[in-house]
Design an enzyme around this catalytic site. Structure first.
Site, mmCIF file in Angstrom:
data_model
loop_
_atom_site.group_PDB
_atom_site.id
_atom_site.type_symbol
_atom_site.label_atom_id
_atom_site.label_comp_id
_atom_site.label_asym_id
_atom_site.label_seq_id
_atom_site.Cartn_x
_atom_site.Cartn_y
_atom_site.Cartn_z
ATOM 1 N N ASP A 34 0.823 -1.211 0.000
ATOM 2 C CA ASP A 34 0.000 0.000 0.000
ATOM 3 C C ASP A 34 0.861 1.267 0.000
ATOM 4 O OD1 ASP A 34 -2.354 1.746 0.557
ATOM 5 O OD2 ASP A 34 -3.339 -0.146 0.995
ATOM 6 N N HIS B 147 -4.172 6.132 2.973
ATOM 7 C CA HIS B 147 -4.778 4.890 2.478
ATOM 8 C C HIS B 147 -4.193 3.641 3.153
ATOM 9 C CE1 HIS B 147 -5.588 1.831 -0.715
ATOM 10 N NE2 HIS B 147 -6.653 2.572 -0.985
ATOM 11 N N SER C 36 -11.125 -0.860 -1.883
ATOM 12 C CA SER C 36 -9.915 -0.783 -1.053
ATOM 13 C C SER C 36 -10.221 -1.079 0.408
ATOM 14 C CB SER C 36 -9.345 0.641 -1.081
ATOM 15 O OG SER C 36 -8.446 0.815 -2.123
#
Ligand SMILES: *[C@@H]1O[C@H](CO)[C@@H](O)[C@H](O)[C@H]1NC(C)=O
Ligand SMILES: *[C@@H]1O[C@H](CO)[C@@H](O)[C@H](O)[C@H]1NC(C)=O
Ligand SMILES: *[C@@H]1O[C@H](CO)[C@@H](O)[C@H](O)[C@H]1NC(C)=O
Ligand SMILES: *[C@@H]1O[C@H](CO)[C@@H](O)[C@H](O)[C@H]1NC(C)=O
Ligand SMILES: *[C@@H]1O[C@H](CO)[C@@H](O)[C@H](O)[C@H]1NC(C)=O
Ligand SMILES: *[C@@H]1O[C@H](CO)[C@@H](O)[C@H](O)[C@H]1NC(C)=O
Ligand SMILES: *[C@@H]1O[C@H](CO)[C@@H](O)[C@H](O)[C@H]1NC(C)=O
Length: 750
Positions: free
Chosen positions: A139, A203, A532
């Site tokens: 990520d 994220h 996600s």
């Protein structure tokens, strides 16, 4: 279709940063680009050390400065910066298999554990919930100081762990056991000193804490969704492999991350990223995930955010778990009231309590007259009087919801109503807006628009009832969740499973909301949406299963997740989609994950790495399969397993048009189940298909298991029947006293 590939973070991020690919001239003035090159040693030579293999990779290259990454575990090959001419020279060298360009740039929980039936607080000090398991997250990096990564009560990592932590020595702990940066552009010029894998976008912090974050009481965002935040596998260890430069992630860096995660000893790899759908051998990340699965590592990947259109799926390879996104039964409500007395519930995470309860004039942004003004893009409201007004903006237009809010606010607007397009249906998001706002569904949107059209002086106000639990329908499939059928692979039903991906609360490195919000002490969280977000839920659940069944293969874990999934929502009705119509299997896959049932499935459908290779031989040429297998494969010498016969936990059958109403057109699907439940046990088959649409027989219709791990073969015969529909969907269930083992069946008439 462009031939190059770009990887996209699959969350609806509040703001999108764009970094174009820099293609630099080489010394000779020719353009250098990055390529991923797959090679194959002569005579299947084995290298003694990684250095020997790297030296062999170097032998393909014009000079030492060109190698970006050498891959050792899941790909035989390397990434290098080359001119087209140099690449042509390499392609003629012995051992060369194929090369793909590495082109990259991106365009673009308090409640979910309880909603999934996991009582994390009660179980927190018990083994299970992922104990002894390592989840590797590929990520954007991680914010290690967040309490979601506290190691309170965590034992040291298992002995097999070989990874390292490139934050300073004090930052990693028994929860976050490893953290590395693989972004070549960030490592360049640091003369070998590791660059800490800091998360600049949020994220990776969010996905990591969703998969395996610790329990953090009192979590909330802007006062909403108050509760204990926790990951799915609270006792699992985490390792971050940063492969994204801000939100730009390249294949070559991702491969290096996956390669290292496998070598480090990760049991589960979570990848909330996707590029465009390509044949599997041309998709370097899918090639790498095959290597991971072959080595016993479970891989879950996002289905994509390109729904609701048909065949919008990404990450479709049969060896990975492809994860769709659904809603939970929580709404962060903001209610729009119109001057005619009618009101509509919408959502907003920012809930200002000091906002005036007075009506404001309501205007449609499209009335500004500027091109694309309806989307409230930056600049489109210039010269249009929205001072003190409520502005109606359309969703979409490639502009994030929070940016629209900032545009309305900077033009002087009092508030924003965010309206859905038809395709977005009832899906709404609780975003961290900077002004009073409400995101409403399509039905409410058209009613609001009609009201504006119906009166000379339309007015509206927004009130903020806050966090509401127990909303329905839930779970339901969200509009953006990518849909099947798979284009790459008609013999496999995808996506595989749905999990929570809408308004998911998890750790975040920064405070969100209006800049004027007072900075509160304590950890920061954010609520965001995307496949996600659903993917790390499933990665964490896989870790929980792996912890209980350390000897299960990735395919067995996937089977357990799929055959125990729920096909009804919390009200007992079929799971609905964004239009509140029953969602089909191309939206839900096997259904909505049930983690409690998934640890005890009764039977599993297993698949060996050799089965996947035989299956790939039914799809691709020998040389293409060799790229994925990382060894020479001669498909002529292998009995190919066609799509229907791979021992998948779901069944997809496609009939040619001529087969309707004709006898002898039946398709026989072979499967094999292994008993992982009680002994003895007896299972009876049951078939759920719409009446007369197709007819299905199962042979034998009773399976008797007398030994643990006993395997029994059976056949499913599908007769085309007299259906007029293009797609007919249902299920096969094996039912015992203790278990229901359900496989969705999708029958398509071309
Ligand atoms: C190590 O990192 C922690 C957390 O980021 C920081 O507080 C500390 O000052 C750092 N120590 C050193 C020696 O850099
Ligand atoms: C690394 O840095 C050198 C020197 O600044 C530069 O010439 C080279 O192109 C860079 N490579 C990459 C991959 O950015
Ligand atoms: C979305 O906007 C970005 C720039 O903000 C642009 O680069 C990208 O191509 C756009 N995507 C689409 C699908 O229009
Ligand atoms: C809008 O664009 C202007 C000029 O490009 C920029 O200065 C401003 O920050 C942008 N506003 C928002 C809300 O992004
Ligand atoms: C409202 O009026 C606009 C402009 O005349 C029109 O395009 C739109 O379809 C109308 N909306 C509704 C819901 O009637
Ligand atoms: C592949 O297998 C076939 C059948 O066994 C054989 O005839 C052929 O020579 C093999 N090809 C290679 C390249 O080994
Ligand atoms: C199959 O039979 C049904 C009912 O007899 C009929 O309506 C349908 O048109 C037939 N389909 C084909 C492809 O012959």
């Amino acid at each position: 279709m462009e031939s190059s590939r770009s990887l996209v973070l699959l969350s609806l991020l509040p703001s999108l940063l764009l970094v174009a690919i820099a293609t630099e001239p080489s010394a000779g003035g020719e353009l250098l680009s990055t390529f991923i090159v797959h090679v194959q040693p002569q005579e299947n030579h084995e290298f003694g050390t990684a250095d020997d293999r790297t030296a062999w990779y170097q032998s393909f290259l014009p000079d030492n400065g060109r190698l970006l990454h050498a891959y050792h575990h899941v790909v035989t090959g390397f990434a290098a910066r080359l001119t087209r001419q140099e690449l042509a020279a390499i392609s003629a060298m012995p051992g060369f298999l194929s090369a793909v360009p590495d082109s990259t740039y991106t365009v673009q929980t308090t409640h979910s554990p309880e909603f999934l039936g996991l009582n994390v607080e009660a179980q927190q000090n018990q083994p299970g919930l992922g104990a002894g398991v390592i989840v590797g997250v590929i990520d954007t990096g991680i914010f290690p100081d967040h309490p979601s990564f506290s190691d309170h009560g965590m034992p040291p990592p298992p002995a097999k762990w070989k990874g390292r932590c490139d934050f300073n020595g004090t930052t990693c702990n028994n929860k976050l056991i490893g953290a590395r940066n693989f972004v070549a552009a960030l490592n360049n010029g640091t003369s070998g000193v590791p660059v800490p894998p800091v998360d600049l976008v949020g994220h990776g912090t969010h996905t990591s804490s969703t998969a395996a974050g610790a329990v953090v009481p009192g979590a909330n965002v802007l006062g909403q969704a108050m509760g204990s935040a926790s990951g799915m596998a609270t006792r699992a260890h985490l390792a971050m492999y940063k492969v994204c430069y801000t939100n730009r992630c390249s294949d070559s860096d991702m491969l290096a991350g996956v390669d290292t995660a496998v070598a480090d000893g990760c049991d589960v790899i979570s990848i909330s990223l996707a590029g465009p759908a390509l044949p599997f051998h041309q998709d370097p990340v899918l090639v790498a995930t095959f290597g991971a699965v072959e080595k016993g590592v479970f891989v879950s990947m996002a289905a994509g955010n390109s729904g609701p259109v048909e065949s919008s799926l990404l990450n479709e390879a049969p060896w990975i778990l492809t994860v769709a996104a659904s809603t939970v039964d929580r709404s962060i409500r903001s209610t729009v009231q119109l001057g005619n007395g009618v009101s509509f519930h919408g959502e907003s995470l920012y809930q200002p309590h000091d906002s005036p309860a007075l009506f404001s004039p309501l205007v449609h942004a499209a009335a500004s007259g500027k091109p694309l003004a309806e989307f409230c893009g930056n600049g489109t409201l210039d010269g249009f009087d929205v001072k003190g007004k409520m502005v109606l903006c359309e969703s979409g237009g490639n502009i994030s919801a929070t940016l629209k809010g900032r545009v309305v606010q900077s033009a002087g607007g009092a508030g924003m109503i965010l309206k859905n397009q038809f395709l977005q249906g009832y899906s709404t998001f609780a975003d961290a807006h900077v002004l009073p706002a409400s995101h409403v569904g399509y039905t409410a949107s058209t009613a609001i628009e009609s009201y504006i059209n119906s009166t000379a002086n339309p007015v509206a106000r927004i009130s903020f009832p806050g966090t509401i639990l127990g909303t329905s329908p839930a779970p339901s499939i969200v509009f953006f969740s990518s849909r099947g059928p798979s284009r790459q692979h008609t013999g496999i039903l995808k996506p595989d499973i749905a999990g929570p991906g809408v308004n998911v609360l998890a750790a975040w490195p920064f405070q969100v909301g209006p800049p004027s919000t007072p900075v509160l002490p304590g950890p920061t969280f954010n609520i965001i949406s995307g496949t996600s977000m659903s993917t790390p839920h499933l990665s964490g659940i896989a870790a929980v299963i792996k912890s209980k069944h350390s000897d299960w293969s990735p395919a067995a874990i996937k089977s357990a997740i799929m055959t125990t999934a729920e096909i009804t929502d919390r009200s007992g009705n079929p799971i609905l989609n964004e239009q509140r119509a029953p969602a089909n299997l191309f939206a839900t896959g096997a259904g909505h994950v049930n983690p409690t049932k998934a640890v005890d499935p009764g039977l599993v459908y297993d698949i060996t790495p050799a089965d996947y290779i035989s299956h790939l031989c039914g799809m691709y040429k020998s040389q293409e399969v060799s790229v994925i297998a990382r060894k020479p494969v001669n498909c002529s010498a292998i009995v190919a397993i066609d799509g229907n016969h791979l021992n998948y936990p779901s069944i997809a059958v496609a009939f040619p048009p001529s087969s309707r109403n004709s006898s002898g057109a039946e398709v026989v699907v072979k499967r094999k189940v292994r008993n992982v439940g009680e002994v003895p046990s007896v299972y009876y088959s049951a078939v759920d298909m719409p009446d007369n649409a197709v007819s299905i027989d199962v042979f034998p219709c009773k399976l008797t298991f007398t030994k643990p791990n006993q395997e029994i073969d059976f056949e499913v015969v599908v007769w085309p029947g007299q259906s007029g529909s293009k797609v007919v969907q249902g299920a096969l269930r094996w039912v015992s006293e203790m278990h229901t083992v359900r496989s969705p069946i999708s029958v398509t008439f071309a």
